[in-house]
Design an enzyme around this catalytic site. Structure first.
Site, PDB file in Angstrom:
ATOM      1  N   ASN A 174      -8.708   1.212  10.612  1.00  0.00           N
ATOM      2  CA  ASN A 174      -7.765   0.941  11.704  1.00  0.00           C
ATOM      3  C   ASN A 174      -8.182   1.703  12.964  1.00  0.00           C
ATOM      4  OD1 ASN A 174      -4.147   0.539  11.815  1.00  0.00           O
ATOM      5  ND2 ASN A 174      -5.512   0.829  13.540  1.00  0.00           N
ATOM      6  N   THR A 175      -8.147   3.033  12.864  1.00  0.00           N
ATOM      7  CA  THR A 175      -8.423   3.854  14.052  1.00  0.00           C
ATOM      8  C   THR A 175      -9.830   3.627  14.591  1.00  0.00           C
ATOM      9  OG1 THR A 175      -6.867   5.496  13.262  1.00  0.00           O
ATOM     10  CG2 THR A 175      -8.439   6.227  14.926  1.00  0.00           C
ATOM     11  N   LYS A 226       0.871  -1.172   0.000  1.00  0.00           N
ATOM     12  CA  LYS A 226       0.000   0.000   0.000  1.00  0.00           C
ATOM     13  C   LYS A 226       0.912   1.226   0.000  1.00  0.00           C
ATOM     14  CE  LYS A 226      -2.760   2.694   3.160  1.00  0.00           C
ATOM     15  NZ  LYS A 226      -3.480   2.757   4.433  1.00  0.00           N
ATOM     16  N   ALA A 256      -9.045   5.306   5.209  1.00  0.00           N
ATOM     17  CA  ALA A 256      -8.819   6.479   6.065  1.00  0.00           C
ATOM     18  C   ALA A 256     -10.085   7.278   6.323  1.00  0.00           C
ATOM     19  CB  ALA A 256      -7.758   7.400   5.498  1.00  0.00           C
ATOM     20  N   GLY A 257     -10.326   7.526   7.588  1.00  0.00           N
ATOM     21  CA  GLY A 257     -11.406   8.424   7.978  1.00  0.00           C
ATOM     22  C   GLY A 257     -12.716   7.757   8.327  1.00  0.00           C
ATOM     23  N   GLY A 312      -7.176   8.721  10.680  1.00  0.00           N
ATOM     24  CA  GLY A 312      -7.355   8.678  12.131  1.00  0.00           C
ATOM     25  C   GLY A 312      -8.431   9.607  12.660  1.00  0.00           C
TER      26      GLY A 312
END
Lengths: 256, 64
Positions: A205-206, A96, A183-184, A157
């Site tokens: 992830n976050t 990635k 992301a986000g 994040g």
């Protein structure tokens, strides 16, 4: 719909949930993978510690595809270097690409990402570039040999959701590669919405790392992603811009 | 002196294998770059560290 596979660089996956492994205990990885139903997990490359007692690879279940990222890279050259080191670590050809010059918003550098994609694709990597959703750039990434395109929904994040939703929709509609929203994404409902829009997969992830109970949230995301995918494949019902449309018969009312 | 992950060490003349086996690195879990070029694992034994070399020893960690 039985044979609905996510295909990335010729590799087939049943799961459409790509799991991050950052910011939480290694001991939770196995449960996260299990409850997420994930078949792909991201990793980062860093200087190794001589006194390392535990290695993340010992915590990732067999059969899960590793997707190293190039985080820390500030330009194409650094991303290529990290990708080559990741491949030397002996866990496959997936990468990635993540290139950031900006440390406040962590926004990807699209131009450098195109350059790195071209180099790494020519070296046989399965290249999955993280990018700011821009149609022209996405087309350049296709031409550079990307195996998928990973537009951001909101800053990394942030858990803010589909801030760039309209532009991701354009990529979904126009680009003939899997569009993986990265992301986000902070909530299962946002993941579901992106899947309803036709995204091929979700990377998170976050949202998990900052949740109250990680395995339960992983499962919630899995269910939301599956629901969104089924809704997309089914074809969403139409929206009336004005007025209403009865769901009940307009005859046989209990009155004269 | 040889620089390993930013730290100068007095190990010039040793092979990469000799140096690594004197540490707690898990050889299966690392990759090594010497002066910008990856050193394949099969070459660790014949790679003699030179004064002024700069090495990066890397591994996987959690990340998104």
């Amino acid at each position: 719909m039985q044979n609905d596979k996510l295909i990335i660089g010729g590799h087939k996956f049943d799961s459409r949930f790509i799991l991050g492994s950052g910011k939480y205990s290694l001991k939770l990885i196995e449960a996260a993978v299990k409850y997420a139903g994930a078949q792909i997990i991201t990793l980062a490359v860093r200087r190794a510690n001589t006194k390392e007692e535990e290695n993340i690879l010992d915590y990732i279940p067999e059969g899960v595809t590793l997707l190293p990222n190039t985080s820390g890279a500030r330009n194409a050259q650094e991303a290529v270097r990290i990708a080559r080191l990741a491949r030397e670590l002996g866990c496959g050809d997936f990468v990635k690409i993540e290139i950031m010059r900006d440390s406040k918003y962590l926004l990807p550098d699209n131009q450098e990402t195109i350059k790195a994609t071209e180099i790494l694709a020519s070296e046989g990597f399965v290249v999955m570039p993280y990018m700011y959703p821009d149609l022209n750039v996405a087309r350049d990434l296709v031409n550079a040999g990307a195996a998928a395109v990973m537009p951001l929904a909101a800053p990394i994040g942030s858990n803010k959701g589909l801030s760039t939703g309209d532009f991701i929709q354009i990529l979904i509609d126009e680009i003939d590669l899997p569009i993986i929203v990265d992301a986000g994404i902070g909530r299962p409902s946002q993941a579901c919405q992106a899947m309803e829009m036709g995204a091929a997969a979700i990377m998170a992830n976050t949202a998990l790392a900052t949740a109250g109970d990680l395995p339960t949230m992983a499962e919630a995301f899995r269910l939301a992603i599956e629901a969104g995918r089924k809704a997309y494949l089914s074809g969403l019902g139409r929206v009336l811009t004005r007025g209403a449309s009865a769901s009940d018969p307009l005859t046989g009312f209990l009155r004269d | 002196m040889v620089k390993i992950n930013g730290t100068e060490l007095d190990i010039a003349g040793q092979t990469l294998s000799e140096y690594l086996s004197s540490t707690d690195y898990n050889i299966k879990r690392i990759a090594v770059e010497r002066n910008g070029d990856i050193v394949p694992k099969a070459m660790y034994g014949e790679t003699v560290l030179q004064d002024g070399d700069s090495l990066e020893v890397v591994g996987f960690v959690g990340g998104g």
